[in-house]
Design an enzyme around this catalytic site. Structure first.
Site, PDB file in Angstrom:
ATOM      1  CD  GLN A 167      39.403  44.463  45.215  1.00 19.58           C
ATOM      2  OE1 GLN A 167      39.486  43.739  46.214  1.00 19.58           O
ATOM      3  NE2 GLN A 167      40.451  44.773  44.814  1.00 19.58           N
ATOM      4  CG  ASP A 216      43.033  41.055  36.632  1.00 22.15           C
ATOM      5  OD1 ASP A 216      42.393  40.373  37.454  1.00 22.15           O
ATOM      6  OD2 ASP A 216      42.931  42.320  36.673  1.00 22.15           O
ATOM      7  NE  ARG A 227      45.781  47.805  39.489  1.00 25.72           N
ATOM      8  CZ  ARG A 227      44.621  47.088  40.072  1.00 25.72           C
ATOM      9  NH1 ARG A 227      43.389  47.245  39.707  1.00 25.72           N
ATOM     10  NH2 ARG A 227      44.907  46.039  41.055  1.00 25.72           N
ATOM     11  N   GLY A 238      39.318  46.657  37.830  1.00 23.71           N
ATOM     12  CA  GLY A 238      38.733  45.544  36.936  1.00 23.71           C
ATOM     13  C   GLY A 238      39.243  45.666  35.550  1.00 23.71           C
ATOM     14  CG  ASN A 284      40.695  36.881  39.172  1.00 24.56           C
ATOM     15  OD1 ASN A 284      40.266  37.746  38.471  1.00 24.56           O
ATOM     16  ND2 ASN A 284      40.065  36.390  39.802  1.00 24.56           N
TER      17      ASN A 284
HETATM   18  O1  MRU Z   1      42.820  44.650  41.665  1.00 25.85           O
HETATM   19  P1  MRU Z   1      41.259  44.766  41.036  1.00 25.85           P
HETATM   20  O2  MRU Z   1      40.156  45.163  41.721  1.00 25.85           O
HETATM   21  O3  MRU Z   1      41.448  45.602  39.843  1.00 25.85           O
HETATM   22  O4  MRU Z   1      41.224  43.266  40.487  1.00 25.85           O
HETATM   23  C1  MRU Z   1      40.109  42.833  39.486  1.00 25.85           C
HETATM   24  C2  MRU Z   1      40.276  41.440  39.651  1.00 25.85           C
HETATM   25  O5  MRU Z   1      40.928  40.484  39.746  1.00 25.85           O
HETATM   26  C3  MRU Z   1      38.902  41.124  38.528  1.00 25.85           C
HETATM   27  O6  MRU Z   1      38.534  39.563  38.916  1.00 25.85           O
HETATM   28  C4  MRU Z   1      39.362  40.904  37.217  1.00 25.85           C
HETATM   29  O7  MRU Z   1      39.931  42.320  36.781  1.00 25.85           O
HETATM   30  C5  MRU Z   1      38.324  40.541  36.093  1.00 25.85           C
HETATM   31  S1  MRU Z   1      37.143  41.756  36.097  1.00 25.85           S
HETATM   32  C6  MRU Z   1      35.829  41.404  34.850  1.00 25.85           C
END
Ligand code: MRU
Length: 352
Positions: A201, A242, A94, A52, A252
């Site tokens: 998730q 993101d 990442r 996140g 996202n």
């Molecule tokens: O791969 P992830 O689980 O890190 O992806 C997270 C997302 O896409 C969330 O929607 C984004 O980071 C916003 S979190 C407030």
């Protein structure tokens, strides 16, 4: 459901180490992971033990402090070199969530501003800055949740995607923060959570935390969203982000674009909720946002007892997609909701 509503924080500094909720263990088991080195923090980010965008940023800021350690440095330039090495190392964990680079740069700037001071003191100030990021995250999430209420009617049926909750931030969430606030205001909202393949998730994390807060949530497979919209079961879509480019294009979790197209077709408003640290004004449009590609095993076999795809099949596993700004009804930030025209309104909101 058992009452497990104790106060949790996704990332925290505890006695010289970074303690995170290990999100790969949820929903089965609430485990904490103690990271004592920058390497451990990087690995936790890479493997999505912490994930996140805001939570990754918070963990990286503290990870930088861990990497600096307590050792002596010959002089400031040796210290600076080390800091730059750790920043590059953590940042490479990442690529899409810009909060990672943003937090590292913010903590690094403290070093630059204080270069005349002893290294021990600079380290303390950098730690204070990393902790300030955590404090602000809690405040920003609550502010976003408040602003977003203008878009949440009583009895709203809300669709959300991936996890943009307390687990993706420190303790409240961006998109899910809006739902928590609506619940606090007794708006009687109900939520549909998409499971969010391949890493689930939505199923594993969003449902876990919404149930923990006693929100009325129903889990659906990602490919059911269109059917629900067609049946008029969704009033509003709220998701996180993101990285948001200067024109409002938003990266996202993969599948967000599909939802945005569906929402537009069915005339359902879609709001993105993200703090200003998720904006990247260096990028004019979403085409410039780097999209993380992840391991094929996540699609083929991870989380399953047996492989779920034929052996040797080619797999494409982009972790994010980009929603064109034109499909977004509004972007909720800690200072208010940004509406179109995005390029102009984002610029003025960011410089405010
Ligand atoms: O791969 P992830 O689980 O890190 O992806 C997270 C997302 O896409 C969330 O929607 C984004 O980071 C916003 S979190 C407030």
């Amino acid at each position: 459901m058992k009452n497990i509503a104790m106060k949790l924080e996704t990332v925290k500094w505890d006695n010289g180490s970074v303690v995170i909720i290990d999100q790969t263990r949820l929903p089965g088991c609430l485990r904490f992971l103690r990271c004592r080195t920058a390497g451990q923090v990087r690995e936790a980010i890479r493997t999505l033990q912490v994930r996140g965008a805001p939570a990754i940023g918070a963990a990286a800021g503290l990870g930088l402090v861990l990497g600096i350690g307590r050792r002596e440095y010959r002089d400031f330039s040796a210290f600076e070199k080390k800091v730059d090495e750790i920043c590059a190392y953590l940042c490479s964990a990442r690529p899409t969530a810009v909060n990672l680079a943003w937090a590292l740069e913010r903590v690094r700037r403290v070093m630059t501003r204080n270069q005349a001071r002893p290294v021990g003191l600079i380290r303390k100030l950098m730690l204070a800055e990393a902790l300030e990021i955590i404090r602000e995250d809690k405040q920003n999430c609550r502010a976003m949740a408040g602003h977003a209420q203008a878009a949440v009617k009583k009895n709203a049926r809300i669709l959300t995607y991936c996890n943009a909750g307390m687990l993706a931030t420190i303790d409240y969430g961006t998109a899910l923060g809006v739902i928590y606030r609506a619940q606090e205001l007794k708006k009687n909202v109900t939520v549909y959570a998409c499971e969010t393949r391949p890493l689930l998730q939505g199923a594993r994390l969003t449902c876990w935390e919404l149930r923990r807060k006693r929100v009325n949530v129903t889990l659906i497979c990602d490919n059911m969203a269109g059917y629900l919209m067609q049946q008029k079961k969704i009033d509003l879509v709220i998701i996180g982000a993101d990285r948001i480019a200067a024109n409002g294009d938003t990266a996202n979790k993969i599948g967000s674009y599909t939802l945005a197209v569906l929402a537009r077709f069915h005339r359902i408003p879609l709001y993105v909720t993200a703090p200003r640290s998720t904006f990247d004004l260096r990028l004019k449009t979403g085409r410039q946002i780097p999209v993380e590609q992840r391991d094929a095993a996540e699609v083929r076999s991870l989380w399953f007892k047996r492989p779920m795809a034929a052996e040797g099949v080619k797999i494409y596993n982009p972790a994010f997609d980009i929603i064109p700004a034109g499909l977004i009804s509004g972007i909720v930030t800690e200072t208010g909701i940004i509406t179109p025209p995005y390029t102009k309104n984002i610029r003025s909101r960011m410089t405010a």
